[in-house]
Write an enzyme that holds these catalytic residues in place. Sequence first.
Site, mmCIF file in Angstrom:
data_model
loop_
_atom_site.group_PDB
_atom_site.id
_atom_site.type_symbol
_atom_site.label_atom_id
_atom_site.label_comp_id
_atom_site.label_asym_id
_atom_site.label_seq_id
_atom_site.Cartn_x
_atom_site.Cartn_y
_atom_site.Cartn_z
ATOM 1 N N TYR A 1 -34.162 -0.157 -18.642
ATOM 2 C CA TYR A 1 -34.256 -1.498 -18.296
ATOM 3 C C TYR A 1 -35.709 -1.755 -19.015
ATOM 4 C CZ TYR A 1 -38.244 -0.229 -15.119
ATOM 5 O OH TYR A 1 -39.747 0.193 -14.747
ATOM 6 N N GLU B 1 -50.790 7.359 -15.067
ATOM 7 C CA GLU B 1 -50.686 6.068 -15.295
ATOM 8 C C GLU B 1 -50.440 5.467 -13.548
ATOM 9 O OE1 GLU B 1 -47.120 5.155 -17.559
ATOM 10 O OE2 GLU B 1 -45.959 6.883 -16.687
ATOM 11 N N LEU C 1 -45.442 6.085 -20.062
ATOM 12 C CA LEU C 1 -44.477 5.000 -20.438
ATOM 13 C C LEU C 1 -45.366 4.114 -21.602
ATOM 14 C CD1 LEU C 1 -41.853 3.224 -20.155
ATOM 15 C CD2 LEU C 1 -43.208 1.545 -19.284
ATOM 16 N N LYS D 1 -37.850 4.335 -20.459
ATOM 17 C CA LYS D 1 -37.875 3.473 -19.643
ATOM 18 C C LYS D 1 -36.706 3.439 -18.659
ATOM 19 C CE LYS D 1 -39.823 -1.070 -18.245
ATOM 20 N NZ LYS D 1 -41.002 -0.859 -17.565
#
Length: 286
Positions: free
Chosen positions: A33, A182, A206, A150
């Site tokens: 996505y 993260e 990411l 992702k």
Amino acid sequence: MSRIVYVNGEYLPEGDAKVSIFDRGFVMADGVYEVVSVLDGKLIDFPGHQARLNRSLDALEIGQPMTDDAYLEMFRALVEKNRINDGLIYLQVTRGNPGDRDFAYPPKDTPQTVVAFTQSKPGLAENPAVKTGWRVITLPDQRWDRRDIKTVQLLYPSMAKMAAKAQGADDAWLVEDGKVTEGTSNNAYIVKGNSIVTRELSNDILHGITRAAVLRLAREAQLQVEERGFTPEEAAQADEAFVTSASAFVMPVVEIDGAKIGSGAPGKIAERLREIYLDEMRKTAL
């Protein structure tokens, strides 16, 4: 007014939109996505998000169902049909519907499933949380090892986000081997003096599109950038901290595990980076 959404080439009222129960995105989380922000009716950093979408699809060997120009046309149509001034566009591409459930990939000629919808968020860039900053907790990073893709596998980040909210915090910073990877849906940074510290790119995090833009702008502003891991203890001793994402842009962080970061108020560097980031993105929006 019902939203108009996009499903496999059609623009439909959201109540009429349907995807098969056998779709691999539903039964296997076999999909990727992207989320693109909209400010003043224009798309923020669309080329960067599109490049990452293509990278994610390639990494999972899903195949590319549309051209970059077709995605851009579809995004603009959704903005227009839903009269979005400020908000988000969510796009999901899955390996498609093989007609039944199986761990093996379906034949390569199985059409991918492409869905997209808008979320109207008036005043997206004027988030009041910027004035107070976020509070974060730390939790073990228990996600899979390809966080650079992702994917729609978002259960653990959702669990971590809810654990943070249960403790009265805004988000969680995930920790692996003693260092922050993260946030649940954002990249994490600390500031010490004139230096910005954030985890280096790898499979562990990411590859944030906002991250890339903010670090470029930070260097142009003569700030030092250190791409390395940092510990929660180092974060607690930092002068300031912040996160970046497509929807939060640059968001100050003022507390970690109950300890104030710096003065306990949003810092000047985060404030400046948010200002120059939004200014640049508005200039280059499509």
